[in-house]
Design a protein around this motif. Structure first.
Motif, mmCIF file in Angstrom:
data_model
loop_
_atom_site.group_PDB
_atom_site.id
_atom_site.type_symbol
_atom_site.label_atom_id
_atom_site.label_comp_id
_atom_site.label_asym_id
_atom_site.label_seq_id
_atom_site.Cartn_x
_atom_site.Cartn_y
_atom_site.Cartn_z
ATOM 1 N N MET A 183 0.805 -1.217 0.000
ATOM 2 C CA MET A 183 0.000 0.000 0.000
ATOM 3 C C MET A 183 0.840 1.270 0.000
ATOM 4 S SD MET A 183 -3.087 -0.995 -0.230
ATOM 5 C CE MET A 183 -4.006 0.475 0.175
ATOM 6 N N GLY A 184 2.152 1.141 -0.034
ATOM 7 C CA GLY A 184 3.023 2.313 -0.085
ATOM 8 C C GLY A 184 4.233 2.149 0.808
ATOM 9 N N GLY A 185 5.241 2.950 0.554
ATOM 10 C CA GLY A 185 6.455 2.877 1.355
ATOM 11 C C GLY A 185 7.613 3.534 0.627
ATOM 12 N N GLU A 186 8.811 3.174 1.043
ATOM 13 C CA GLU A 186 10.024 3.772 0.478
ATOM 14 C C GLU A 186 11.096 2.711 0.307
ATOM 15 O OE1 GLU A 186 9.803 8.096 2.792
ATOM 16 O OE2 GLU A 186 11.011 6.454 3.605
ATOM 17 N N ILE A 187 11.824 2.807 -0.770
ATOM 18 C CA ILE A 187 13.072 2.065 -0.960
ATOM 19 C C ILE A 187 14.133 3.115 -1.217
ATOM 20 C CG2 ILE A 187 14.309 0.358 -2.332
ATOM 21 C CD1 ILE A 187 11.624 -0.900 -3.049
ATOM 22 N N LEU A 188 15.091 3.227 -0.320
ATOM 23 C CA LEU A 188 16.078 4.306 -0.372
ATOM 24 C C LEU A 188 17.485 3.742 -0.373
ATOM 25 C CD1 LEU A 188 14.487 6.644 2.337
ATOM 26 C CD2 LEU A 188 14.268 6.873 -0.154
ATOM 27 N N LEU A 189 18.345 4.294 -1.217
ATOM 28 C CA LEU A 189 19.763 3.964 -1.212
ATOM 29 C C LEU A 189 20.468 5.008 -0.349
ATOM 30 C CD1 LEU A 189 22.043 2.146 -2.242
ATOM 31 C CD2 LEU A 189 22.256 3.670 -4.212
ATOM 32 N N VAL A 190 20.957 4.575 0.811
ATOM 33 C CA VAL A 190 21.511 5.499 1.799
ATOM 34 C C VAL A 190 22.786 4.890 2.389
ATOM 35 C CG1 VAL A 190 19.293 6.564 2.409
ATOM 36 C CG2 VAL A 190 20.008 4.466 3.572
ATOM 37 N N THR A 191 23.275 5.496 3.460
ATOM 38 C CA THR A 191 24.332 4.919 4.280
ATOM 39 C C THR A 191 23.790 4.736 5.687
ATOM 40 O OG1 THR A 191 25.218 7.051 5.005
ATOM 41 C CG2 THR A 191 26.080 6.148 2.924
ATOM 42 N N ARG A 192 24.512 4.035 6.520
ATOM 43 C CA ARG A 192 24.072 3.869 7.911
ATOM 44 C C ARG A 192 23.951 5.220 8.612
ATOM 45 N NH1 ARG A 192 21.892 -0.585 10.724
ATOM 46 N NH2 ARG A 192 22.152 -2.352 9.312
ATOM 47 N N ALA A 193 24.757 6.190 8.189
ATOM 48 C CA ALA A 193 24.711 7.517 8.810
ATOM 49 C C ALA A 193 23.485 8.313 8.391
ATOM 50 C CB ALA A 193 25.973 8.297 8.479
ATOM 51 N N SER A 194 22.833 7.913 7.292
ATOM 52 C CA SER A 194 21.692 8.682 6.793
ATOM 53 C C SER A 194 20.421 7.848 6.716
ATOM 54 C CB SER A 194 22.013 9.274 5.418
ATOM 55 O OG SER A 194 22.319 8.243 4.480
ATOM 56 N N LEU A 195 20.325 6.815 7.537
ATOM 57 C CA LEU A 195 19.141 5.966 7.534
ATOM 58 C C LEU A 195 17.893 6.755 7.930
ATOM 59 C CD1 LEU A 195 20.390 2.677 9.236
ATOM 60 C CD2 LEU A 195 19.366 2.838 6.949
ATOM 61 N N PRO A 196 16.758 6.505 7.274
ATOM 62 C CA PRO A 196 15.516 7.135 7.719
ATOM 63 C C PRO A 196 15.079 6.573 9.067
ATOM 64 C CG PRO A 196 15.062 5.497 6.052
ATOM 65 C CD PRO A 196 16.555 5.613 6.124
ATOM 66 N N ALA A 197 14.239 7.313 9.753
ATOM 67 C CA ALA A 197 13.816 6.896 11.090
ATOM 68 C C ALA A 197 13.005 5.602 11.045
ATOM 69 C CB ALA A 197 13.007 8.007 11.752
ATOM 70 N N LYS A 198 12.204 5.429 9.981
ATOM 71 C CA LYS A 198 11.357 4.246 9.874
ATOM 72 C C LYS A 198 11.868 3.345 8.766
ATOM 73 C CE LYS A 198 7.178 6.549 11.570
ATOM 74 N NZ LYS A 198 5.762 6.911 11.277
ATOM 75 N N ARG A 199 12.070 2.080 9.082
ATOM 76 C CA ARG A 199 12.469 1.091 8.075
ATOM 77 C C ARG A 199 12.086 -0.294 8.581
ATOM 78 N NH1 ARG A 199 16.761 3.846 11.289
ATOM 79 N NH2 ARG A 199 17.822 2.149 12.372
ATOM 80 N N ARG A 200 11.797 -1.175 7.633
ATOM 81 C CA ARG A 200 11.415 -2.559 7.958
ATOM 82 C C ARG A 200 12.556 -3.529 7.680
ATOM 83 N NH1 ARG A 200 7.365 -0.888 11.043
ATOM 84 N NH2 ARG A 200 5.721 0.157 9.867
ATOM 85 N N LEU A 201 13.384 -3.182 6.680
ATOM 86 C CA LEU A 201 14.547 -3.998 6.353
ATOM 87 C C LEU A 201 15.699 -3.095 5.964
ATOM 88 C CD1 LEU A 201 11.976 -5.577 4.534
ATOM 89 C CD2 LEU A 201 13.715 -7.341 4.741
#
Length: 267
Positions: A75-93
């Motif tokens: 129903m929606g969400g995000e897939i983001l290419l980041v680093t450990r230093a810039s992780l979003p607050a909410k993530r499932r994996l």
């Protein structure tokens, strides 16, 4: 909910930027999104090197040298290419890569992260049921799929086993472009109706695809899509004038969903 334009855009970015990266760790905060026990999922993919990606309907299909990683944002969400230093607050994996980047996956409500062995993609219980991607069909192939079909035209287009990738965000404008009422029975459609509907699918999806998807979804870098609400023709515009004839757009109930239509233009 992301649909074909958003999933195709994310897949293109993954295909361009992830190949060659090696998964060195996986952090799972929501084990129920997996199709395997958590330890089995990790064992299958940790150490795998990412290869090319493609999409099937609303699934992102990523090939690795150890099988397939399958992602669906539900129903929606995000897939983001980041680093450990810039992780979003909410993530499932979180998929950690050897170059110190990581893929953060979040679901607003539900979603899936599945593994399939190298020879098991077509046997996957969800992917195996999908019809062809909506934009991959030729006009001839589309008309062949519609010929002999039964039921209502909207129901058919939203049935992912018939044609994959169209959802409630784009269906309203597609049917308006085709001049078809969502409750129109398929067996009443003429060849010119089917030809208009084929073109309407192309014209209803490609502008968003070219602009990186809808404004309420984000890409691999967290950037919102460029297909803004101003570009929507009749969807969610109840009471506003039809841009073709000036009749007020109506919101009607069509089964379990609502539809936005011009009662004069769509028959």
């Amino acid at each position: 909910m992301p649909e074909l334009p958003e999933i195709a855009n994310l897949t293109r970015q993954i295909h361009e930027r992830l190949p060659g990266k090696q998964i060195v760790d996986i952090e799972v905060a929501q084990p129920r999104c997996l199709n395997l026990p958590e330890e089995a999922f990790k064992a299958a993919l940790i150490g795998a090197r990412i290869g090319p990606a493609h999409y099937r309907g609303k699934w992102i299909v990523i090939h690795t040298d150890r099988g397939w990683l399958l992602l669906n944002l539900g129903m929606g969400g995000e897939i983001l290419l980041v680093t450990r230093a810039s992780l979003p607050a909410k993530r499932r994996l979180i998929f950690d890569f050897s170059d110190n980047t990581c893929l953060s996956v979040n679901f607003w409500w539900f979603g899936y992260a599945h593994y399939a062995p190298e020879d098991g993609l077509e046997q996957h219980p969800l992917l195996g049921k999908l019809g062809p991607n909506a934009l991959a069909l030729s006009e001839e192939a589309f008309i062949q799929r519609m010929n002999g079909a039964r039921g209502r035209v909207k129901d058919f287009l939203l049935d992912q086993s018939k044609i994959a990738g169209i959802g409630n965000a784009y269906i309203h404008d597609i049917l308006w472009l085709a001049g078809l009422h969502p409750l129109r029975k398929i067996d009443t459609l003429t060849l010119p109706d089917l030809q208009r509907l084929y073109r309407a699918i192309q014209d209803g999806l490609r502008p968003s695809l070219e602009l990186g998807g809808a404004f309420y979804e984000v890409d691999l870098d967290g950037k919102k899509g460029g297909f803004t609400f101003e570009r929507v023709i009749v969807g969610y515009r109840e009471g506003q004038p039809c841009p073709r004839c000036g009749t007020s757009i109506q919101k009607i109930k069509t089964g379990s969903t609502s539809s936005f239509i011009c009662p004069a233009c769509q028959v």
